[in-house]
Scaffold this active site. Structure first.
Site, PDB file in Angstrom:
ATOM      1  N   MET A  75      -1.261  -6.955   6.802  1.00  0.00           N
ATOM      2  CA  MET A  75      -2.269  -7.877   6.268  1.00  0.00           C
ATOM      3  C   MET A  75      -1.780  -8.593   5.010  1.00  0.00           C
ATOM      4  O   MET A  75      -2.572  -8.941   4.135  1.00  0.00           O
ATOM      5  CB  MET A  75      -3.558  -7.095   5.965  1.00  0.00           C
ATOM      6  N   SER A  76      -0.484  -8.818   4.927  1.00  0.00           N
ATOM      7  CA  SER A  76       0.043  -9.425   3.693  1.00  0.00           C
ATOM      8  C   SER A  76       1.381 -10.125   3.970  1.00  0.00           C
ATOM      9  O   SER A  76       1.712 -10.417   5.111  1.00  0.00           O
ATOM     10  CB  SER A  76       0.245  -8.344   2.624  1.00  0.00           C
ATOM     11  N   SER A 116       0.825  -1.224   0.000  1.00  0.00           N
ATOM     12  CA  SER A 116       0.000   0.000   0.000  1.00  0.00           C
ATOM     13  C   SER A 116       0.849   1.260   0.000  1.00  0.00           C
ATOM     14  O   SER A 116       1.668   1.454   0.884  1.00  0.00           O
ATOM     15  CB  SER A 116      -0.879   0.050   1.251  1.00  0.00           C
ATOM     16  N   HIS A 121      -3.611   0.364  -4.660  1.00  0.00           N
ATOM     17  CA  HIS A 121      -3.095  -0.852  -5.291  1.00  0.00           C
ATOM     18  C   HIS A 121      -3.618  -0.922  -6.726  1.00  0.00           C
ATOM     19  O   HIS A 121      -4.619  -1.580  -6.996  1.00  0.00           O
ATOM     20  CB  HIS A 121      -3.605  -2.112  -4.583  1.00  0.00           C
ATOM     21  N   GLU A 148     -10.060  -9.361   0.894  1.00  0.00           N
ATOM     22  CA  GLU A 148     -10.893  -8.998  -0.254  1.00  0.00           C
ATOM     23  C   GLU A 148     -11.839 -10.140  -0.629  1.00  0.00           C
ATOM     24  O   GLU A 148     -12.759  -9.946  -1.423  1.00  0.00           O
ATOM     25  CB  GLU A 148      -9.997  -8.647  -1.447  1.00  0.00           C
ATOM     26  N   ASN A 180       2.241   3.669  10.600  1.00  0.00           N
ATOM     27  CA  ASN A 180       1.528   4.202  11.770  1.00  0.00           C
ATOM     28  C   ASN A 180       1.975   3.479  13.023  1.00  0.00           C
ATOM     29  O   ASN A 180       2.492   2.368  12.959  1.00  0.00           O
ATOM     30  CB  ASN A 180       0.013   4.018  11.594  1.00  0.00           C
ATOM     31  N   HIS A 223      -6.625   4.182   6.619  1.00  0.00           N
ATOM     32  CA  HIS A 223      -5.942   3.769   5.391  1.00  0.00           C
ATOM     33  C   HIS A 223      -5.239   4.964   4.745  1.00  0.00           C
ATOM     34  O   HIS A 223      -4.167   4.820   4.153  1.00  0.00           O
ATOM     35  CB  HIS A 223      -6.940   3.132   4.414  1.00  0.00           C
ATOM     36  N   ALA A 261       3.041  -2.178   3.922  1.00  0.00           N
ATOM     37  CA  ALA A 261       2.832  -1.125   4.913  1.00  0.00           C
ATOM     38  C   ALA A 261       2.434  -1.838   6.197  1.00  0.00           C
ATOM     39  O   ALA A 261       1.661  -2.789   6.159  1.00  0.00           O
ATOM     40  CB  ALA A 261       1.726  -0.192   4.460  1.00  0.00           C
TER      41      ALA A 261
END
Ligand code: HPA
Length: 279
Positions: free
Chosen positions: A217-218, A33, A64, A89, A241, A253, A116
């Protein structure tokens, strides 16, 4: 039995890409991101919209844009994926990690993966970078392992080793490159959660307790699939953050995308430094 992507599904995508580029990339890069603009530095680029690639999971997240940029960075052929698919997703883990298997079928044996991430370690600040030394595959432990389903022997064994997810030599060169360029990176453990909601304060205290330094998240699914296939992995988090351990701040986000601007030049420096050592 659930359905999973087959070798034929993966090869269909790989063949499409092969037909649409003159390059033979040696590194695949998956950018997170707000970090996708690194692809702008690629020269003699062949650009493929991922929605044109058979079986490709389209990223639906702001920040993205789904593109494959294949070309030269510092004279080396690379494949850059701008816009990855995430589990939140609605994609299966096989779809989330399909890009890595396509890379492998294209002859790529090195994966640079960025994300991120929120800082769990209180010493990390937004704009910092963290070189991944290890990860906690909490989702995989709980059942959402990207290797679940029939093992595709062409990539690797049923029960692959995961004792060294991130390549030691890549870590060393990344650290040295950063230092030589006045960047002070952190090293640490990344944890991948499903998302899309950010963590509650109690979630974060739990994550800190089990040894995570940064949360996102990845990345972990992609790394597991890459290691299964014997690829060398470099992982870098851009800290977007501070995680909200006491409930006093909120995470958005937009904040994640904004911090990306500070992080991109640092990431670029480090990735190019490691790229320079590859042949
Ligand atoms: N939590 C989870 N994922 C993230 C965060 C976070 O604080 N920041 C960027 N991705």
């Amino acid at each position: 039995m659930e359905k999973f992507l087959t070798l034929q599904d993966i090869d269909k995508a790989a063949n499409y890409i092969r037909k649409h580029t003159k390059h033979q990339p040696i590194v695949g890069m998956i950018l997170g991101s707000g970090l996708g603009e690194l692809a702008d530095a690629v020269e003699e680029a062949d650009i493929i919209a991922t929605k044109e690639i058979p079986n490709w999971p389209e990223s639906t997240v702001a920040g993205h844009s789904g593109r494959l940029v294949i070309g030269l960075l510092r004279g080396k052929p690379v494949l850059v994926l701008q816009g990855r698919a995430h589990y939140y997703e609605g994609y299966g883990m096989d779809q989330v990690t399909m890009s890595v298997r396509v890379m492998k079928r294209l002859g790529i044996n090195n994966l640079f993966v960025t994300n991120a991430a929120g800082a769990i370690n209180p010493e990390f600040q937004p704009g910092d970078v963290m070189i991944l030394t290890d990860h906690i595959s909490l989702m995989a432990m709980a059942g959402a392992n990207p290797l679940r389903g029939p093992n595709l022997e062409e990539f690797g064994p049923r029960f692959p080793d995961m004792s060294q997810p991130y390549d030691q030599e890549f870590i060393r060169v990344a650290q040295k490159t950063a230092k030589d360029n006045g960047i002070v990176p952190h090293q640490g453990v990344y944890i991948c959660l499903a998302g899309p909601s950010f963590e509650s304060p109690a979630d974060l205290r739990f994550l800190r307790g089990i040894g995570a330094n940064a949360v996102g998240m990845s990345t972990v699914p992609e790394t597991i699939v890459a290691r299964h296939a014997g690829m060398r992995v470099l992982g870098i988090s851009g800290i977007s953050n501070k995680a909200n351990l006491d409930g006093s701040t909120i995470t958005t986000h937009e904040e994640v995308l904004e911090a990306g601007k500070m992080i991109v030049p640092k990431l670029k420096t480090i990735l190019l430094g490691v790229l320079d050592t590859l042949s």
